[in-house]
Motif scaffolding. Structure first.
Motif, PDB file in Angstrom:
ATOM      1  N   PRO A  52       0.821  -1.219   0.000  1.00  0.00           N
ATOM      2  CA  PRO A  52       0.000   0.000   0.000  1.00  0.00           C
ATOM      3  C   PRO A  52       0.852   1.266   0.000  1.00  0.00           C
ATOM      4  CG  PRO A  52       0.136  -0.874   2.214  1.00  0.00           C
ATOM      5  CD  PRO A  52       0.937  -1.803   1.350  1.00  0.00           C
ATOM      6  N   SER A  74      -6.055   7.919   2.190  1.00  0.00           N
ATOM      7  CA  SER A  74      -6.330   7.458   0.830  1.00  0.00           C
ATOM      8  C   SER A  74      -5.204   6.531   0.398  1.00  0.00           C
ATOM      9  CB  SER A  74      -6.444   8.649  -0.122  1.00  0.00           C
ATOM     10  OG  SER A  74      -6.651   8.210  -1.444  1.00  0.00           O
ATOM     11  N   ASN A  76      -3.373   3.451  -2.087  1.00  0.00           N
ATOM     12  CA  ASN A  76      -3.223   2.909  -3.433  1.00  0.00           C
ATOM     13  C   ASN A  76      -2.402   1.628  -3.325  1.00  0.00           C
ATOM     14  OD1 ASN A  76      -3.233   2.592  -6.215  1.00  0.00           O
ATOM     15  ND2 ASN A  76      -1.386   3.836  -6.482  1.00  0.00           N
ATOM     16  N   TRP A  77      -3.003   0.491  -3.715  1.00  0.00           N
ATOM     17  CA  TRP A  77      -2.321  -0.803  -3.624  1.00  0.00           C
ATOM     18  C   TRP A  77      -1.655  -1.134  -4.954  1.00  0.00           C
ATOM     19  CZ3 TRP A  77      -2.399  -3.635   0.993  1.00  0.00           C
ATOM     20  CH2 TRP A  77      -3.242  -3.123   1.980  1.00  0.00           C
ATOM     21  N   SER A  80      -4.444  -5.594  -7.425  1.00  0.00           N
ATOM     22  CA  SER A  80      -5.847  -5.638  -7.025  1.00  0.00           C
ATOM     23  C   SER A  80      -6.039  -6.616  -5.880  1.00  0.00           C
ATOM     24  CB  SER A  80      -6.717  -6.055  -8.218  1.00  0.00           C
ATOM     25  OG  SER A  80      -6.351  -7.354  -8.646  1.00  0.00           O
ATOM     26  N   SER A 129     -14.643   0.061  -3.186  1.00  0.00           N
ATOM     27  CA  SER A 129     -13.457   0.914  -3.053  1.00  0.00           C
ATOM     28  C   SER A 129     -12.171   0.121  -3.176  1.00  0.00           C
ATOM     29  CB  SER A 129     -13.483   1.626  -1.696  1.00  0.00           C
ATOM     30  OG  SER A 129     -13.467   0.679  -0.640  1.00  0.00           O
ATOM     31  N   TYR A 131     -10.410  -1.400  -0.793  1.00  0.00           N
ATOM     32  CA  TYR A 131      -9.515  -1.032   0.305  1.00  0.00           C
ATOM     33  C   TYR A 131      -8.821   0.301   0.032  1.00  0.00           C
ATOM     34  CZ  TYR A 131      -9.851  -6.063   1.257  1.00  0.00           C
ATOM     35  OH  TYR A 131     -10.307  -7.317   1.490  1.00  0.00           O
ATOM     36  N   SER A 132      -9.481   1.220  -0.614  1.00  0.00           N
ATOM     37  CA  SER A 132      -8.831   2.476  -0.993  1.00  0.00           C
ATOM     38  C   SER A 132      -8.803   3.490   0.140  1.00  0.00           C
ATOM     39  CB  SER A 132      -9.551   3.096  -2.195  1.00  0.00           C
ATOM     40  OG  SER A 132     -10.902   3.391  -1.867  1.00  0.00           O
ATOM     41  N   GLU A 133      -9.513   3.226   1.241  1.00  0.00           N
ATOM     42  CA  GLU A 133      -9.533   4.162   2.364  1.00  0.00           C
ATOM     43  C   GLU A 133      -9.364   3.416   3.668  1.00  0.00           C
ATOM     44  OE1 GLU A 133     -13.015   6.556   2.379  1.00  0.00           O
ATOM     45  OE2 GLU A 133     -12.312   7.903   0.791  1.00  0.00           O
TER      46      GLU A 133
END
Length: 285
Positions: A52, A74, A76-77, A80, A129, A131-133
């Protein structure tokens, strides 16, 4: 055994050779299966190296010191996420979120807890999402200045590099929201002008938010006042204006004076004076 039972040694030898080959093939298939499982695990481990990165941090526009506020990260991984509880939950649990700066609790927060706080139990449904947050509750100690904070996501296993984002925002004193209210409560009985007291309290509140008196004066009349009238406070303001108009009409028509004279005729001592005034409140309103 079957061949020996028929008394044919040659067939017994052939059966023994066939049995040996079958055993070897079974072992071979077993080894291939184990190798396939190990290979799949290795591929899964490589594909699960999903790191992340913290892109930004958001918090409320108004932050008070000594009060707990949520900070939204916020994320970003690098790959996916499958949203699989069996696979992802142990993997995500190895990440920790650490907050640096003048905060009360500096212990590391689990990434799993932060994700569930932001997404309302992410494994109960497929989260769009991805896991975007993530969300972390913090309590800032310093106030009346810009307070810098750092949010770091680290991997306990060391497979992923740490990612850090910086956040800086003005933090207000803990009891500063009471200033407009105290202003109204002080000016209303002093000036006997409720509307003036409310308006001045609104200017004080806007001054606190803008931190500039002239800018607060402009923002109060061109933004804050209009948005308040258009919002949920319009009914309250309308009721106050109508009540003030009825009161003004009652005063100018002589109704208030006549009611006062009637009430004065009932007063004989201090007790009746307080009781009559108390009951007049019910009669009027």
């Amino acid at each position: 055994i079957w061949a020996q039972g028929w008394g044919d040694p040659q067939k017994a030898k052939q059966a023994e050779n066939i049995a040996t080959k079958v055993v070897v093939m079974v072992h071979a298939f077993g080894l291939i299966h184990v190798a396939a499982l190990l290979g799949a695990a290795a591929v899964q481990r490589v594909s699960s190296a999903n790191c992340p990165t913290v892109n930004a941090v958001k918090m409320d526009e108004v932050i008070l010191s000594q009060i707990e506020f949520p900070a939204t990260l916020s994320l970003n991984w690098s790959a996916s996420m499958t949203l699989n509880e069996t696979v992802d939950k142990p993997y995500i649990s190895q990440f920790m979120v650490t907050v640096g700066g003048d905060v009360k609790d500096k212990k590391a927060h689990s990434m799993m807890t932060a994700l569930m706080l932001a997404n309302d139990n992410i494994f109960s449904k497929v989260a769009e999402s991805g896991y975007s947050e993530a969300k972390v509750n913090i309590r800032i100690l310093d106030s009346v200045k810009e307070v810098p904070l750092t949010f770091t996501v680290s991997d306990l296993t060391g497979n992923c590099p740490s990612s850090t984002a910086r956040f800086e925002q003005y933090v207000y004193a803990q009891h500063i929201p009471l200033a407009p209210l105290c202003t109204v409560l002080f000016l209303a009985p002093l000036t006997r002008e409720v509307y003036f007291a409310l308006g001045f309290g609104g200017i004080i509140g806007t001054w606190i938010l803008e931190r500039d008196l002239w800018l607060a004066f402009l923002r109060y009349f061109d933004t804050a006042l209009t948005s308040t009238i258009q919002g949920g406070f319009s009914k309250i303001l309308l009721f106050m204006w109508l009540l003030g108009g009825v009161g003004g009409a009652a005063i100018r028509s002589g109704g208030v004076k006549g009611m006062g004279e009637k009430a004065a005729g009932l007063i004989r001592d201090s007790f009746l004076g307080q009781l009559v005034v108390y009951m007049m409140g019910f009669v009027i309103f």
